[in-house]
Design a protein around this motif. Structure first.
Motif, PDB file in Angstrom:
ATOM      1  N   ALA A 198       0.828  -1.204   0.000  1.00  0.00           N
ATOM      2  CA  ALA A 198       0.000   0.000   0.000  1.00  0.00           C
ATOM      3  C   ALA A 198       0.865   1.257   0.000  1.00  0.00           C
ATOM      4  O   ALA A 198       0.607   2.212  -0.748  1.00  0.00           O
ATOM      5  CB  ALA A 198      -0.930   0.000   1.214  1.00  0.00           C
ATOM      6  N   VAL A 199       1.909   1.274   0.827  1.00  0.00           N
ATOM      7  CA  VAL A 199       2.827   2.416   0.873  1.00  0.00           C
ATOM      8  C   VAL A 199       3.468   2.636  -0.490  1.00  0.00           C
ATOM      9  O   VAL A 199       3.505   3.757  -1.018  1.00  0.00           O
ATOM     10  CB  VAL A 199       3.918   2.206   1.943  1.00  0.00           C
ATOM     11  N   ALA A 200       3.976   1.565  -1.081  1.00  0.00           N
ATOM     12  CA  ALA A 200       4.653   1.678  -2.377  1.00  0.00           C
ATOM     13  C   ALA A 200       3.725   2.241  -3.440  1.00  0.00           C
ATOM     14  O   ALA A 200       4.116   3.100  -4.240  1.00  0.00           O
ATOM     15  CB  ALA A 200       5.190   0.309  -2.794  1.00  0.00           C
ATOM     16  N   ASP A 205       2.137   6.776  -6.962  1.00  0.00           N
ATOM     17  CA  ASP A 205       1.118   7.628  -7.555  1.00  0.00           C
ATOM     18  C   ASP A 205       1.465   9.099  -7.405  1.00  0.00           C
ATOM     19  O   ASP A 205       1.308   9.885  -8.350  1.00  0.00           O
ATOM     20  CB  ASP A 205      -0.229   7.341  -6.901  1.00  0.00           C
ATOM     21  N   VAL A 206       1.952   9.497  -6.227  1.00  0.00           N
ATOM     22  CA  VAL A 206       2.298  10.901  -5.996  1.00  0.00           C
ATOM     23  C   VAL A 206       3.498  11.319  -6.838  1.00  0.00           C
ATOM     24  O   VAL A 206       3.532  12.421  -7.397  1.00  0.00           O
ATOM     25  CB  VAL A 206       2.566  11.134  -4.494  1.00  0.00           C
ATOM     26  N   GLU A 209       2.949  12.614 -10.262  1.00  0.00           N
ATOM     27  CA  GLU A 209       2.363  13.946 -10.428  1.00  0.00           C
ATOM     28  C   GLU A 209       3.374  14.897 -11.066  1.00  0.00           C
ATOM     29  O   GLU A 209       4.513  15.021 -10.612  1.00  0.00           O
ATOM     30  CB  GLU A 209       1.940  14.515  -9.072  1.00  0.00           C
ATOM     31  N   ASP A 210       2.963  15.585 -12.102  1.00  0.00           N
ATOM     32  CA  ASP A 210       3.805  16.586 -12.739  1.00  0.00           C
ATOM     33  C   ASP A 210       4.120  17.689 -11.729  1.00  0.00           C
ATOM     34  O   ASP A 210       3.216  18.264 -11.120  1.00  0.00           O
ATOM     35  CB  ASP A 210       3.082  17.177 -13.942  1.00  0.00           C
ATOM     36  N   GLY A 211       5.399  17.984 -11.535  1.00  0.00           N
ATOM     37  CA  GLY A 211       5.816  19.044 -10.626  1.00  0.00           C
ATOM     38  C   GLY A 211       6.320  18.563  -9.287  1.00  0.00           C
ATOM     39  O   GLY A 211       7.027  19.305  -8.590  1.00  0.00           O
ATOM     40  N   VAL A 212       5.977  17.343  -8.877  1.00  0.00           N
ATOM     41  CA  VAL A 212       6.419  16.834  -7.571  1.00  0.00           C
ATOM     42  C   VAL A 212       7.855  16.334  -7.669  1.00  0.00           C
ATOM     43  O   VAL A 212       8.172  15.480  -8.497  1.00  0.00           O
ATOM     44  CB  VAL A 212       5.488  15.704  -7.076  1.00  0.00           C
ATOM     45  N   GLU A 213       8.725  16.866  -6.820  1.00  0.00           N
ATOM     46  CA  GLU A 213      10.133  16.481  -6.804  1.00  0.00           C
ATOM     47  C   GLU A 213      10.421  15.424  -5.742  1.00  0.00           C
ATOM     48  O   GLU A 213      11.249  14.535  -5.934  1.00  0.00           O
ATOM     49  CB  GLU A 213      11.013  17.715  -6.533  1.00  0.00           C
ATOM     50  N   THR A 214       9.737  15.523  -4.598  1.00  0.00           N
ATOM     51  CA  THR A 214      10.006  14.648  -3.455  1.00  0.00           C
ATOM     52  C   THR A 214       8.699  14.304  -2.770  1.00  0.00           C
ATOM     53  O   THR A 214       7.782  15.122  -2.728  1.00  0.00           O
ATOM     54  CB  THR A 214      10.936  15.351  -2.435  1.00  0.00           C
ATOM     55  N   ALA A 215       8.610  13.094  -2.225  1.00  0.00           N
ATOM     56  CA  ALA A 215       7.422  12.673  -1.485  1.00  0.00           C
ATOM     57  C   ALA A 215       7.825  12.300  -0.066  1.00  0.00           C
ATOM     58  O   ALA A 215       8.784  11.560   0.144  1.00  0.00           O
ATOM     59  CB  ALA A 215       6.764  11.477  -2.165  1.00  0.00           C
ATOM     60  N   LEU A 216       7.103  12.838   0.917  1.00  0.00           N
ATOM     61  CA  LEU A 216       7.369  12.540   2.321  1.00  0.00           C
ATOM     62  C   LEU A 216       6.382  11.488   2.808  1.00  0.00           C
ATOM     63  O   LEU A 216       5.164  11.669   2.705  1.00  0.00           O
ATOM     64  CB  LEU A 216       7.230  13.808   3.171  1.00  0.00           C
ATOM     65  N   LEU A 217       6.908  10.399   3.354  1.00  0.00           N
ATOM     66  CA  LEU A 217       6.037   9.324   3.811  1.00  0.00           C
ATOM     67  C   LEU A 217       5.422   9.632   5.161  1.00  0.00           C
ATOM     68  O   LEU A 217       4.231   9.470   5.375  1.00  0.00           O
ATOM     69  CB  LEU A 217       6.824   8.014   3.897  1.00  0.00           C
ATOM     70  N   GLY A 218       6.223  10.031   6.111  1.00  0.00           N
ATOM     71  CA  GLY A 218       5.725  10.295   7.458  1.00  0.00           C
ATOM     72  C   GLY A 218       5.605   9.024   8.265  1.00  0.00           C
ATOM     73  O   GLY A 218       5.327   7.946   7.730  1.00  0.00           O
ATOM     74  N   MET A 219       5.834   9.122   9.551  1.00  0.00           N
ATOM     75  CA  MET A 219       5.716   7.979  10.447  1.00  0.00           C
ATOM     76  C   MET A 219       5.615   8.480  11.876  1.00  0.00           C
ATOM     77  O   MET A 219       6.164   9.522  12.220  1.00  0.00           O
ATOM     78  CB  MET A 219       6.913   7.048  10.293  1.00  0.00           C
ATOM     79  N   SER A 220       4.884   7.739  12.690  1.00  0.00           N
ATOM     80  CA  SER A 220       4.754   8.112  14.102  1.00  0.00           C
ATOM     81  C   SER A 220       5.065   6.936  15.023  1.00  0.00           C
ATOM     82  O   SER A 220       5.136   7.109  16.230  1.00  0.00           O
ATOM     83  CB  SER A 220       3.337   8.630  14.387  1.00  0.00           C
ATOM     84  N   ARG A 221       5.242   5.735  14.454  1.00  0.00           N
ATOM     85  CA  ARG A 221       5.596   4.557  15.243  1.00  0.00           C
ATOM     86  C   ARG A 221       6.709   3.810  14.542  1.00  0.00           C
ATOM     87  O   ARG A 221       6.874   3.922  13.312  1.00  0.00           O
ATOM     88  CB  ARG A 221       4.390   3.631  15.409  1.00  0.00           C
ATOM     89  N   GLY A 235       9.267  -1.761  -3.890  1.00  0.00           N
ATOM     90  CA  GLY A 235       8.536  -0.984  -4.880  1.00  0.00           C
ATOM     91  C   GLY A 235       7.149  -1.544  -5.111  1.00  0.00           C
ATOM     92  O   GLY A 235       6.725  -2.497  -4.466  1.00  0.00           O
ATOM     93  N   ALA A 236       6.439  -0.947  -6.038  1.00  0.00           N
ATOM     94  CA  ALA A 236       5.093  -1.408  -6.382  1.00  0.00           C
ATOM     95  C   ALA A 236       5.163  -2.150  -7.709  1.00  0.00           C
ATOM     96  O   ALA A 236       5.692  -1.640  -8.690  1.00  0.00           O
ATOM     97  CB  ALA A 236       4.137  -0.225  -6.481  1.00  0.00           C
ATOM     98  N   SER A 237       4.643  -3.343  -7.756  1.00  0.00           N
ATOM     99  CA  SER A 237       4.697  -4.146  -8.963  1.00  0.00           C
ATOM    100  C   SER A 237       3.629  -3.689  -9.949  1.00  0.00           C
ATOM    101  O   SER A 237       2.616  -3.103  -9.581  1.00  0.00           O
ATOM    102  CB  SER A 237       4.490  -5.623  -8.631  1.00  0.00           C
ATOM    103  N   ALA A 238       3.871  -4.017 -11.227  1.00  0.00           N
ATOM    104  CA  ALA A 238       2.901  -3.644 -12.269  1.00  0.00           C
ATOM    105  C   ALA A 238       1.566  -4.328 -12.028  1.00  0.00           C
ATOM    106  O   ALA A 238       0.513  -3.796 -12.361  1.00  0.00           O
ATOM    107  CB  ALA A 238       3.461  -4.017 -13.641  1.00  0.00           C
ATOM    108  N   GLY A 239       1.605  -5.512 -11.435  1.00  0.00           N
ATOM    109  CA  GLY A 239       0.383  -6.249 -11.175  1.00  0.00           C
ATOM    110  C   GLY A 239      -0.512  -5.602 -10.147  1.00  0.00           C
ATOM    111  O   GLY A 239      -1.682  -5.971 -10.004  1.00  0.00           O
ATOM    112  N   GLU A 240       0.019  -4.614  -9.404  1.00  0.00           N
ATOM    113  CA  GLU A 240      -0.771  -3.943  -8.377  1.00  0.00           C
ATOM    114  C   GLU A 240      -1.558  -2.757  -8.928  1.00  0.00           C
ATOM    115  O   GLU A 240      -2.297  -2.108  -8.200  1.00  0.00           O
ATOM    116  CB  GLU A 240       0.149  -3.471  -7.243  1.00  0.00           C
TER     117      GLU A 240
END
Length: 256
Positions: A198-200, A205-206, A209-221, A235-240
């Motif tokens: 799910a994370v991958a 997907d983000v 996005e045109d214009g996005v250079e970096t994606a922050l995942l975030g975590m609290s635990r 990573g995310a497989s093509a089958g997903e």
């Protein structure tokens, strides 16, 4: 280059200290920290002193809204304290934390940002915003080169005018809330069957996005850290792709 995002209010400064200890001596990591929120006793007192007012201890509890101070005097003080906690002489990126459109238009922070950049204390600076209105205001500020804003399947694609303005002005867009502060991850995990896949998929997907250079995942635990690392490795497989399309139909906004 890897990016680590933190802030002077995370764990009341302890997060910056931990980042500083972990990254000591490493030069291949971009450290991004934020200032401007008044969520520690020291920050509240300092801001009140600079304003000549009586400290109001709001924002110290998680349920309370924090006051803000984006004046040059306060920003300079907060940034110097962040550098001390990080145990560095300079930081790659300094952001104004959760700044709104009105404060961006006032621009009281520019003197401090430009001064610290000239002195080599920060390499670049920008704004972390919560909505499109503030993002548009940020793109009118001279010298700003980083824009951190929410981007995920529920926000929909970035408005074209923001993408064009960012590219024209050389502003890097950093996607915030990629996992929806955990809510999207919970829903996506039900579709994908496991959290790492799910994370991958959400990150992939983000980053499309045109214009996005970096994606922050975030975590609290600590379990979130394991899930994030596993996702980055596999990573995310093509089958997903089919699973992701189903997830967007249930919870997100369709791409045009």
């Amino acid at each position: 280059m890897e990016t680590i995002d933190t802030a002077d209010v995370y764990a009341r400064g302890i997060a910056e200290k931990i980042v500083g200890r972990v990254l000591r001596g490493r030069r291949n990591v971009c450290v991004m920290t934020k200032v401007g929120l008044l969520k520690t006793p020291q920050a509240i007192v300092k801001s009140a002193t600079l304003r000549g007012s009586i400290p109001a201890l709001t924002g110290l509890r998680a349920a309370q809204a924090a006051d803000r101070d984006y004046s040059s005097e306060y920003i300079k003080w907060a940034a110097e304290n962040s550098l001390r906690r990080l145990s560095v002489d300079s930081v790659d990126t300094l952001l104004l934390h959760d700044i709104d459109a009105g404060s961006l238009k006032v621009g009281g922070f520019r003197e401090a940002m430009e001064n610290m950049q000239t002195r080599g204390l920060i390499r670049r600076w920008g704004a972390q915003v919560a909505n499109v209105e503030a993002a548009r205001a940020a793109l009118t500020v001279p010298g700003l080169s980083v824009l951190q804003m929410p981007v995920n399947v529920t926000t929909g694609p970035l408005p074209r005018d923001i993408v064009v303005a960012a590219k024209t002005q050389g502003v890097n867009i950093v996607a915030l809330a990629v996992l929806g502060d955990g809510r999207l991850l919970h829903d996506a995990s039900a579709v994908f069957g496991d959290r790492s896949s799910a994370v991958a998929a959400l990150v992939r997907d983000v980053l499309r996005e045109d214009g996005v250079e970096t994606a922050l995942l975030g975590m609290s635990r600590y379990t979130h850290a394991y899930d994030n690392l596993a996702a980055l490795r596999c990573g995310a497989s093509a089958g997903e792709e089919t699973n992701f399309e189903e997830f967007v139909r249930r919870y997100g906004k369709e791409k045009p």
